[in-house]
Design a protein around this motif. Structure first.
Motif, PDB file in Angstrom:
ATOM      1  N   GLY A  73      -3.306 -23.290 -28.135  1.00 60.12           N
ATOM      2  CA  GLY A  73      -2.967 -22.863 -29.397  1.00 60.12           C
ATOM      3  C   GLY A  73      -4.268 -22.723 -29.904  1.00 60.12           C
ATOM      4  N   GLU A  74      -5.340 -23.376 -29.963  1.00 58.02           N
ATOM      5  CA  GLU A  74      -6.472 -23.430 -30.257  1.00 58.02           C
ATOM      6  C   GLU A  74      -7.212 -21.801 -30.398  1.00 58.02           C
ATOM      7  N   ILE A  75      -6.932 -21.370 -28.775  1.00 54.77           N
ATOM      8  CA  ILE A  75      -7.554 -20.131 -28.467  1.00 54.77           C
ATOM      9  C   ILE A  75      -6.789 -18.883 -29.104  1.00 54.77           C
ATOM     10  N   LEU A  76      -5.441 -19.189 -29.307  1.00 50.66           N
ATOM     11  CA  LEU A  76      -4.490 -18.254 -29.733  1.00 50.66           C
ATOM     12  C   LEU A  76      -4.908 -18.018 -31.561  1.00 50.66           C
ATOM     13  N   ARG A  77      -5.251 -19.217 -32.000  1.00 47.76           N
ATOM     14  CA  ARG A  77      -5.601 -19.232 -33.324  1.00 47.76           C
ATOM     15  C   ARG A  77      -6.850 -18.470 -33.495  1.00 47.76           C
ATOM     16  N   LYS A  78      -7.891 -18.572 -32.630  1.00 49.38           N
ATOM     17  CA  LYS A  78      -9.084 -18.014 -32.730  1.00 49.38           C
ATOM     18  C   LYS A  78      -8.897 -16.298 -32.765  1.00 49.38           C
ATOM     19  N   PHE A  79      -8.052 -16.253 -31.726  1.00 50.92           N
ATOM     20  CA  PHE A  79      -7.533 -14.874 -31.410  1.00 50.92           C
ATOM     21  C   PHE A  79      -6.967 -14.097 -32.625  1.00 50.92           C
ATOM     22  N   ALA A 192      -7.093  -7.093 -25.368  1.00 45.74           N
ATOM     23  CA  ALA A 192      -7.546  -7.887 -24.366  1.00 45.74           C
ATOM     24  C   ALA A 192      -9.037  -8.318 -24.552  1.00 45.74           C
ATOM     25  N   ALA A 193      -9.757  -7.409 -24.883  1.00 43.56           N
ATOM     26  CA  ALA A 193     -11.203  -7.651 -25.158  1.00 43.56           C
ATOM     27  C   ALA A 193     -11.294  -8.740 -26.493  1.00 43.56           C
ATOM     28  N   LEU A 194     -10.197  -8.881 -27.314  1.00 43.20           N
ATOM     29  CA  LEU A 194     -10.312  -9.812 -28.454  1.00 43.20           C
ATOM     30  C   LEU A 194      -9.916 -11.229 -27.826  1.00 43.20           C
ATOM     31  N   LEU A 195      -8.985 -11.317 -26.621  1.00 47.17           N
ATOM     32  CA  LEU A 195      -8.562 -12.277 -26.222  1.00 47.17           C
ATOM     33  C   LEU A 195      -9.620 -12.830 -25.272  1.00 47.17           C
ATOM     34  N   ALA A 196     -10.507 -12.290 -24.526  1.00 54.68           N
ATOM     35  CA  ALA A 196     -11.668 -12.694 -24.042  1.00 54.68           C
ATOM     36  C   ALA A 196     -12.680 -13.278 -24.988  1.00 54.68           C
TER      37      ALA A 196
END
Ligand code: NAD
Length: 486
Positions: A73-79, A192-196
């Motif tokens: 969830g934290e990674i998705l929030r950062k995304f 995709a680049a932003l997810l990385a």
């Protein structure tokens, strides 16, 4: 100024790579048909690499599988923060490659953060149950991510559908291979680049551009793909079901086409209903699965409504999507423009009355003036088939019962709407119409909390809402033998 094209390669294992074949294909700007860029064209070999990367990332000992659900969830929030940071660029690129009016693309990007955050919040809400099983056992269920998912996207809402599918799958803990539509390959690569950048481990999200036969079929037939989530045409949806049966019975979610009915009762406020009915079919040049492409108007107000609808349609400004005063941009490509113009011709031939628009504008780009047809009957082609263009077909009805029966006389069942001030009519229609979403005195109202999908040939399964995350999971029942019941 044209937006910069930052990425054109395949994105596999968090790395940019050329297609194994070295092939590329052109992508265009629908405003003038000019070539924007050449993009790597993935095929079976590249899909095999991407699926293998996603499978490694799904291994039980991988960083992704060992990660706390809350960290996902934290990674998705950062995304979501990164998408917000780059939202102007993303809106410009979407408009440039898709022809979406820039104002609309920006409005969508404004809501994207909310969508991503909704799914981020779902990540640690997926739970099992304890089961009061018969016998001396302690029994419970686990909800586990289904595995590697193939996410196949259409061209009409590239960012919107990418975010929806990818964030749902990641919230559930799956890994994915995304296959964007060949008409709109660019925004998925930026996302995709932003997810990385947000910290997603390698192999969790892979993006392989390419065509349906080739990249698409390799995914749908792949034995290591556990689920496919597809948005696109009914025709291809059926092929995907077949591919599932012919390969490994992969789970299938289908979001397909529509021929959605909108009912205008004689007690509706026409000052509200006329503009809504126009937006419901003309927005995004009519390239919406939920377009209200069958507009049923009660006979006592039919002539008055038609007159107002024509007056309204004539005010729609069609032009360059980057112009802030533009309301409608171009169709996606020449093929689709010709297909829509063909339907308009057919409407005239079959006896519907074309009251305005319906012609190509200029010779550069793929612009069509919004068309309004009156005296449309249920058996006409324009009342039966999905047009996917700016064509309003107005039909006449007498009673609510008749309207419900005729609304349901189709193989589609995606959306439906009614404008009325009578609560009984609204509730009767909402209950009996065969559609996955029903709007009363509104239309096109979506949020990530509301399940979305189709009855009948409009699809299988739902997107949005917590249930859509559960659709990326398997239920596992565990029974532990105990000497005494607890
Ligand atoms: P399409 O079915 O032609 O293509 C969709 C995707 O499928 C593309 O990525 C394409 O490359 C891929 N594809 C094509 N053939 C394939 C095959 N044999 N195997 C695997 N993949 C294959 O649809 P489109 O023209 O891109 O999109 C328009 C359609 O999508 C309309 O019918 C519209 O109603 C529908 N749509 C539905 C929703 C929804 O949520 N219900 C949303 C948007 C669009």
């Amino acid at each position: 100024m044209a937006p910069e094209i930052k990425y054109t390669k395949l994105f596999i294992d968090n790395e940019w790579m050329d297609a194994k074949s070295g092939k590329t294909f052109e992508t265009y700007n629908p405003h003038d048909g000019s070539v924007i860029a050449r993009v790597a064209e993935g095929d079976k070999e590249d899909i095999d690499l991407a699926v293998a990367a996603a499978k490694r990332a799904f291994h039980r000992n991988s960083e992704w599988r060992q990660m706390d659900a809350s960290k996902r969830g934290e990674i998705l929030r950062k995304f979501s923060d990164l998408v917000e940071r780059d939202q102007t660029y993303l809106a410009e690129l979407e408009s440039y490659n898709n022809g979406m009016v820039l104002n609309n693309a920006q409005a969508f990007m404004n809501s994207a953060k909310g969508t991503i955050r909704y799914f981020a919040a779902c990540a640690d809400k997926v739970t099992g149950e304890t089961i009061p099983a018969d016998g001396e056992v302690f029994s419970y269920t686990l909800r586990q991510p289904v595995g590697v998912c193939a996410l196949i996207l259409p061209w009409n809402g590239p960012v919107f559908v990418f975010l929806n599918k990818v964030c749902t799958a990641l919230a559930a803990g799956c890994t994915v291979v995304v296959k964007p539509a060949e008409q709109t390959p660019l925004t998925a690569l930026v996302l995709a680049a932003l997810l990385a950048e947000a910290g997603l481990p390698k192999g969790v999200v892979n993006v392989v551009n390419g065509f349906g036969p080739g990249a698409g079929t390799s995914l749908t037939h792949h034995k290591d793909v556990a689920k496919v989530s597809f948005t696109g045409s009914v025709e291809v949806g059926k092929l995907i079901q077949q591919a599932s049966g012919a390969s490994n019975l992969k789970r299938v979610t289908l979001e397909l086409g529509g021929k959605s009915p909108l009912i205008i009762m004689d007690d509706a406020d026409l000052n509200v209903a006329v503009p809504y009915a126009a937006h419901a079919v003309f927005s995004h040049q009519g390239q919406m699965c939920i377009a209200a492409s069958r507009l049923f108007v009660q006979s006592s107000i039919y002539d008055k409504f038609v007159e107002a609808a024509v007056k309204y349609a004539k005010t729609i400004k069609v032009g360059n999507p980057t112009d802030p005063t533009t309301q409608n941009g171009p169709q996606i490509d020449e093929t689709m423009m010709k297909k829509v113009l063909g339907y308009i011709e057919k409407g005239k031939q079959e006896g519907a009355k074309l009251l305005c628009g319906g012609h190509r504008i200029g010779t550069s780009g793929y612009y069509i003036q919004p068309a309004v047809f009156a005296d449309v009957t249920d058996n006409m082609t324009i009342a039966k088939e999905e047009i996917f263009g700016p064509v309003q077909s107005i039909l006449k009805f007498d009673t609510i019962d008749e309207a419900i029966d005729r609304a349901n006389a189709t193989n589609f069942g995606l959306a439906a709407g009614i404008f009325t001030s009578n609560l009984n009519n609204a509730l009767q229609f909402s209950k009996h119409v065969e559609a996955g979403i029903v709007w009363v005195n509104t239309y096109l109202h979506f949020t990530p909390q509301q399940p979305f999908g189709g009855f009948k040939e409009s699809g299988i399964g739902r997107e949005n809402g917590l249930d859509s995350v559960l659709a990326y999971t398997e239920v596992k029942t565990v029974a532990v033998s105990l000497p005494k019941k607890v």
